[in-house]
Design an enzyme around this catalytic site. Structure first.
Site, PDB file in Angstrom:
ATOM      1  N   ASP A 222       0.855  -1.201   0.000  1.00  0.00           N
ATOM      2  CA  ASP A 222       0.000   0.000   0.000  1.00  0.00           C
ATOM      3  C   ASP A 222       0.886   1.244   0.000  1.00  0.00           C
ATOM      4  OD1 ASP A 222      -2.180   1.698   0.153  1.00  0.00           O
ATOM      5  OD2 ASP A 222      -2.352   1.530   2.329  1.00  0.00           O
TER       6      ASP A 222
ATOM      7  N   CYS B 179      -3.037   4.595  -4.562  1.00  0.00           N
ATOM      8  CA  CYS B 179      -3.921   5.688  -4.144  1.00  0.00           C
ATOM      9  C   CYS B 179      -3.667   6.940  -4.997  1.00  0.00           C
ATOM     10  CB  CYS B 179      -3.763   5.979  -2.659  1.00  0.00           C
ATOM     11  SG  CYS B 179      -2.111   6.475  -2.206  1.00  0.00           S
TER      12      CYS B 179
HETATM   13  N1  SAH Z   1      -1.008   1.132   4.622  1.00  0.00           N
HETATM   14  C1  SAH Z   1      -1.077   2.280   5.477  1.00  0.00           C
HETATM   15  C2  SAH Z   1      -0.951   3.589   4.722  1.00  0.00           C
HETATM   16  C3  SAH Z   1       0.295   3.705   3.891  1.00  0.00           C
HETATM   17  S1  SAH Z   1       0.786   5.352   3.610  1.00  0.00           S
HETATM   18  C4  SAH Z   1      -2.359   2.238   6.298  1.00  0.00           C
HETATM   19  O1  SAH Z   1      -3.175   1.323   6.161  1.00  0.00           O
HETATM   20  O2  SAH Z   1      -2.540   3.132   7.114  1.00  0.00           O
HETATM   21  C5  SAH Z   1       2.318   5.136   2.852  1.00  0.00           C
HETATM   22  C6  SAH Z   1       3.475   4.819   3.794  1.00  0.00           C
HETATM   23  O3  SAH Z   1       4.595   4.486   2.987  1.00  0.00           O
HETATM   24  C7  SAH Z   1       3.952   5.965   4.682  1.00  0.00           C
HETATM   25  O4  SAH Z   1       3.891   5.573   6.025  1.00  0.00           O
HETATM   26  C8  SAH Z   1       5.404   6.214   4.273  1.00  0.00           C
HETATM   27  O5  SAH Z   1       6.268   6.483   5.387  1.00  0.00           O
HETATM   28  C9  SAH Z   1       5.781   4.896   3.648  1.00  0.00           C
HETATM   29  N2  SAH Z   1       6.842   4.948   2.628  1.00  0.00           N
HETATM   30  C10 SAH Z   1       7.048   5.860   1.672  1.00  0.00           C
HETATM   31  N3  SAH Z   1       8.081   5.517   0.876  1.00  0.00           N
HETATM   32  C11 SAH Z   1       8.558   4.344   1.355  1.00  0.00           C
HETATM   33  C12 SAH Z   1       9.608   3.457   0.967  1.00  0.00           C
HETATM   34  N4  SAH Z   1      10.383   3.722  -0.089  1.00  0.00           N
HETATM   35  N5  SAH Z   1       9.787   2.337   1.680  1.00  0.00           N
HETATM   36  C13 SAH Z   1       9.011   2.033   2.742  1.00  0.00           C
HETATM   37  N6  SAH Z   1       8.001   2.834   3.148  1.00  0.00           N
HETATM   38  C14 SAH Z   1       7.773   3.968   2.477  1.00  0.00           C
END
Ligand code: SAH
Length: 393
Positions: free
Chosen positions: A297, A337
């Site tokens: 996600d 998203c």
């Molecule tokens: N699945 C979550 C929402 C995800 S939001 C829920 O149900 O609430 C996206 C997330 O991806 C954020 O927390 C952000 O810190 C993380 N993120 C962004 N880039 C990333 C990367 N390269 N590797 C790991 N996490 C990452």
């Protein structure tokens, strides 16, 4: 009520006649001495009154709030918020074991430029247009008048959502009430919601139904929750009887929120571990067959249409890794998203990924945003969340 006038070019009222709520700057022939955030009345070239809305400097010049001559005042906001509230009540979202939901989803609730999420008795409000910024006190006041004393505190959080060039200097702050408690409940699971420092309004309420679906598939599985943020999918997996759950996010802050939330729901749980690591690194280094349920996600890879091509490559790469590593008989929950990526484009990216990894894949479910993020039928741009649940042989 008649506000300052915006007059359209000939024929440019067509989409507005179909209730699409945006007036693009190129559609405007002339206007009165209008300033950023002003309430305006929009007229066709022939002088017909089309509606009233908020004016803004930029490509979307007017967001229509009423397709009639309604006054946009306290009573207007009270009535729109009550309608939004009644819908959430009809959806069965306002319960003792569920007090986290989206109350206002912009155009989807006929309030373009406004987002409001509810966490217990606190409303977290984001203005995306200068007009909504100027109306913030009216809106906050209307929130406190919702039935059953639903809202006691209103936290205004628009520092990053308002156009920077408008120089509005919005301060994130309580407009009504104060900090009380930050634990909200979703389907009986508890979450700390960090609206002060967290992303967006502090929690992603839009995955509620998809998390519930995941719970049904979790029994006995080894689960990888990639991009876990506050850990939403992880607790549903734990409640669903997962053998183990690994939560991964590149943000250390997100990982500590996830850990705190696991402890809140499952004290002394020994089935959960979390890792503050980059997703691509983790996927590249993890062992094959280590997981038989994977959730992907990621944040929006394309914030604008211009980034579309790279975003699709990003989704493909990410999914290739998951397809290559997931155990046989595994289930993949994969999401996008990005509003700029449509359903077909996302599906094609995932399809290409499956082919590259040479796995036999079947679609079990096609997921979308939940009903408290409604899509105004006249504003298809409101559709943004897409997901696929796949069975990988
Ligand atoms: N699945 C979550 C929402 C995800 S939001 C829920 O149900 O609430 C996206 C997330 O991806 C954020 O927390 C952000 O810190 C993380 N993120 C962004 N880039 C990333 C990367 N390269 N590797 C790991 N996490 C990452």
């Amino acid at each position: 009520m008649v506000y300052k006038r915006v007059i359209l070019r000939r024929g440019k009222e067509e989409s507005l006649k179909r209730f699409h709520p945006w007036v693009f700057s190129g559609a405007i022939e002339r206007m009165d001495d209008v300033e950023e955030g002003d309430l305006v009345s929009v007229y066709s070239h022939e002088g017909e009154h089309i509606g009233n809305g908020h004016y803004q400097i930029g490509s979307i010049a007017v967001r229509i709030l009423a397709f009639d001559d309604s006054e946009i005042d306290a009573a207007f906001f009270e009535q729109r918020l009550l309608a939004a509230y009644k819908m959430r009540q009809a959806l069965g979202l306002i319960r003792e074991d569920n007090n986290a939901f989206r109350l206002v989803h912009g155009e989807g609730d006929f309030l373009p430029g406004l987002v409001i999420d509810i966490y217990g008795h606190t409303a977290v409000m984001q203005a995306h247009s200068p007009g909504m910024h100027f109306a913030r006190n009216l809106i906050a006041d209307a929130l406190t008048r919702l039935p059953d004393g639903l809202v006691k505190n209103v936290y205004y959080k628009s520092e990053t959502t308002l156009p920077y060039k408008a120089h509005l200097d919005p301060q994130n702050a309580y407009i009504v009430g104060e900090y009380d408690q930050d634990v909200a409940m979703e389907n009986g699971l508890q979450f700390h919601v960090d609206w002060l420092k967290g992303q967006k309004t502090g929690f992603f309420v839009d995955q509620r139904e998809n998390r519930s679906l995941l719970e049904h598939y979790a029994q006995g599985r080894r689960v990888l929750n990639m991009f876990c943020y506050t850990g939403g999918f992880s607790f549903y997996a734990l409640r669903g009887g997962a053998q183990l759950v690994h939560s991964v996010d590149s943000s250390a802050k997100a990982i500590s929120l996830t850990d705190a939330n696991v402890a809140l729901n499952f004290p002394e749980c020994d089935r959960h571990e979390s890792f503050a690591v980059d997703a691509f690194k983790y996927l590249a280094e993890m062992e094959k067959d280590a997981y038989d349920l994977i959730i992907l996600d990621p944040p929006a890879f394309a914030k604008h249409k211009t980034a579309l091509k790279n975003a699709l490559i990003g989704y493909r790469k990410l999914n290739v890794k998951a397809f290559e590593k997931i155990a046989s008989g595994g289930i993949l929950f994969t999401f996008s998203c990005s509003q700029a990526v449509n359903k077909e484009q996302f599906r094609l990216a995932v399809f290409s990924a499956a082919a590259i990894a040479r796995r036999k894949v079947r679609i079990l479910h096609q997921l979308t945003q939940p009903a408290d993020h409604p899509i105004n039928i006249y504003h298809p741009e409101g559709e943004y969340l897409k997901g696929l649940v796949l069975y990988v042989e």
